[in-house]
Scaffold this active site. Structure first.
Site, short mmCIF file in Angstrom:
data_model
loop_
_atom_site.label_atom_id
_atom_site.label_comp_id
_atom_site.label_asym_id
_atom_site.label_seq_id
_atom_site.Cartn_x
_atom_site.Cartn_y
_atom_site.Cartn_z
N LYS A 100 75.46 21.43 38.52
CA LYS A 100 76.53 20.65 37.83
C LYS A 100 77.87 21.29 38.20
O LYS A 100 78.73 20.76 38.58
CB LYS A 100 76.38 20.55 36.53
CG LYS A 100 75.28 20.03 35.91
CD LYS A 100 75.45 18.99 34.75
CE LYS A 100 74.27 17.91 34.65
NZ LYS A 100 74.37 17.36 33.54
N LYS A 130 66.75 12.61 41.00
CA LYS A 130 66.33 12.07 39.66
C LYS A 130 67.37 10.86 39.24
O LYS A 130 68.57 10.91 39.44
CB LYS A 130 66.45 13.34 38.61
CG LYS A 130 67.48 13.56 37.84
CD LYS A 130 67.22 14.32 36.69
CE LYS A 130 68.52 14.35 35.81
NZ LYS A 130 68.51 15.02 34.36
N LYS A 189 71.81 9.39 33.99
CA LYS A 189 72.97 8.66 33.50
C LYS A 189 74.35 8.86 34.15
O LYS A 189 75.06 7.97 34.02
CB LYS A 189 73.22 9.29 32.03
CG LYS A 189 71.97 9.08 31.11
CD LYS A 189 72.49 9.31 29.64
CE LYS A 189 71.64 10.45 28.83
NZ LYS A 189 72.47 11.70 28.80
P1 ATP Z 1 73.22 13.57 32.75
O1 ATP Z 1 72.91 12.89 33.62
O2 ATP Z 1 74.37 13.06 31.76
O3 ATP Z 1 73.47 14.85 32.93
P2 ATP Z 1 70.50 13.25 31.80
O4 ATP Z 1 70.36 11.74 32.21
O5 ATP Z 1 69.72 14.13 32.27
O6 ATP Z 1 71.99 13.42 31.47
P3 ATP Z 1 69.91 14.26 28.97
O7 ATP Z 1 70.84 13.79 27.72
O8 ATP Z 1 70.44 15.46 29.70
O9 ATP Z 1 70.06 13.23 30.43
O10 ATP Z 1 68.51 14.38 28.76
C1 ATP Z 1 67.78 13.61 27.68
C2 ATP Z 1 66.22 13.76 28.07
O11 ATP Z 1 65.80 12.95 29.24
C3 ATP Z 1 65.87 15.00 28.64
O12 ATP Z 1 64.76 15.55 27.81
C4 ATP Z 1 65.54 15.01 30.06
O13 ATP Z 1 64.73 15.93 30.56
C5 ATP Z 1 65.24 13.47 30.24
N1 ATP Z 1 65.45 13.02 31.50
C6 ATP Z 1 66.85 12.84 32.04
N2 ATP Z 1 66.65 12.24 33.01
C7 ATP Z 1 65.14 11.97 33.52
C8 ATP Z 1 64.55 11.43 34.56
N3 ATP Z 1 65.14 10.99 35.49
N4 ATP Z 1 63.26 11.54 34.44
C9 ATP Z 1 62.43 11.78 33.37
N5 ATP Z 1 63.18 12.44 32.37
C10 ATP Z 1 64.73 12.52 32.37
#
Ligand code: ATP
Ligand code: LTN
Length: 338
Positions: free
Chosen positions: A121, A203, A206
């Site tokens: 990040k 991955k 969001k």
């Molecule tokens: P950002 O993209 O905003 O950094 P994020 O999409 O990784 O965030 P978080 O709010 O940080 O989302 O994570 C929420 C949950 O979703 C966590 O348990 C994380 O491990 C899971 N998660 C996030 N992205 C994935 C993915 N692509 N596949 C599986 N699990 C995921």
């Protein structure tokens, strides 16, 4: 008679209100949250304190408020129960920030600097490498350790953060005696790492600036179909789970999570058929998987009073549950008691 809820193992997890959750968040984490809701004493939080490490809310603080409320409504729409489970907003429970500060002082700079998410990040957002981003895993450790948590349902990307939480707990316990329970991660099956539909080596996230790479949980069915149909695959026209077929592997994992089918069964179902048929089936399975969630969300999301009432109830329960551990920590560290 004893309260059975007290004997259930404790589950805690949280998700940031950075935007609408994706199919990755759903299959990697939220689906497991829902599946654990009856058998465990579950605490689930909207991690709003974590989310101000990004700069997106600075121009528009009301967006943070809207996203937080929306994500709380999403938790309710998943079928989580505001009476049986503890559903709360992290900033409503000051014990999280209080314990985080104490734990900051029991974490070495070097061990926090090793966190992959921090490195990634800070490279991606070189203009805003704030101290909060650096201390992010320590706040997450506080979230978990405050409740004597047994299991933490998370996606694979959070494994290292769970490990640092355990290391901090071991260190604190070795100085002051048994204070924190050591939490275990809980990973779902195939959905631990859902990849971007446009770049299946990354991955699904969001915060991806390309919305075509992500299916968002609140996308309308026709949008979901369109995104999945334009997912990147390869030129082989073979539905098989093999090394190098990242796009197909990702779609197979999504299909498997939604239908419960094994990769072998999926390969058989689509033997001799092209990617067109396969993508249509994956899209339909995803739309179906999210159908009842979508219906619930439409019902709940307009009822602001209900959402606020549930959040207040959740905060009260979480505050009561966390007070014991925080009190113990303050006493052990040697703070003068009020
Ligand atoms: P950002 O993209 O905003 O950094 P994020 O999409 O990784 O965030 P978080 O709010 O940080 O989302 O994570 C929420 C949950 O979703 C966590 O348990 C994380 O491990 C899971 N998660 C996030 N992205 C994935 C993915 N692509 N596949 C599986 N699990 C995921
Ligand atoms: N950092 C987490 C969100 C999070 C979390 C937690 C997950 C904040 N606090 C406590 C589990 C337990 C993420 O998923 N990116």
């Amino acid at each position: 008679m004893e309260n059975t809820a007290e004997k259930k193992k404790i589950v805690l997890s949280a998700i940031q209100p950075t935007s609408v959750p994706t199919l990755g968040n759903y299959l990697g984490a939220l689906k497991n949250w829902a599946s654990m809701k009856d058998d465990y004493n579950c605490l689930y939080a909207v991690a709003d304190l974590h989310s101000i490490t990004i700069s997106a809310f600075r121009d528009e603080p009301s967006l943070l408020r809207r996203n937080t409320q929306q994500l709380y409504a999403i938790m309710l729409a998943l079928g989580l129960d505001p009476d049986e489970n503890t559903l709360f907003v992290q900033s409503h429970v000051p014990a999280h920030s209080q314990l985080a500060w104490v734990l900051n002082c029991y974490t070495q700079f070097g061990e926090a600097a090793r966190m992959t998410q921090f490195k990634e990040k800070s490279e991606k957002h070189a203009d805003n490498v704030n101290v909060g981003l650096f201390a992010y895993p320590i706040l997450m450790a506080a979230d978990i350790l405050l409740y004597q948590t047994d299991f933490v349902p998370i996606g694979a990307d959070q494994k290292q953060h769970l490990e640092i939480a355990r290391n901090i707990a071991v260190r604190f316990n070795s100085i002051y005696g048994d204070t924190f329970k050591l939490p275990e991660p809980f990973f779902g099956k195939a959905g631990t790492r859902v990849m971007s539909l446009q770049d299946p080596t990354k991955k699904m996230s969001k915060s991806d600036p390309n919305p075509k790479g992500c299916v968002y949980m609140l996308d309308e069915p026709d949008v979901i179909v369109k995104k999945i149909k334009s997912a990147v695959t390869d030129s082989e026209a073979l539905v098989a789970h093999r090394e190098g077929k990242d796009g197909v592997n990702n779609l197979m994992a999504i299909y498997s999570c939604c239908t419960g089918m094994s990769f072998e069964a999926i390969e058989n179902e689509f033997a001799g058929r092209g990617y067109g048929d396969f993508k249509s089936a994956v899209a339909e399975a995803v739309v179906e998987e999210l159908r009842s969630f979508r219906d619930n969300y439409k019902r709940i999301s307009g009822d602001k009073a209900y959402i606020c009432e549930c959040a207040a109830k959740g905060a009260e329960k979480a505050a009561a549950m966390s007070a014991r551990t925080l009190g113990k920590v303050m006493k052990k560290v040697g703070f003068m008691l009020p």
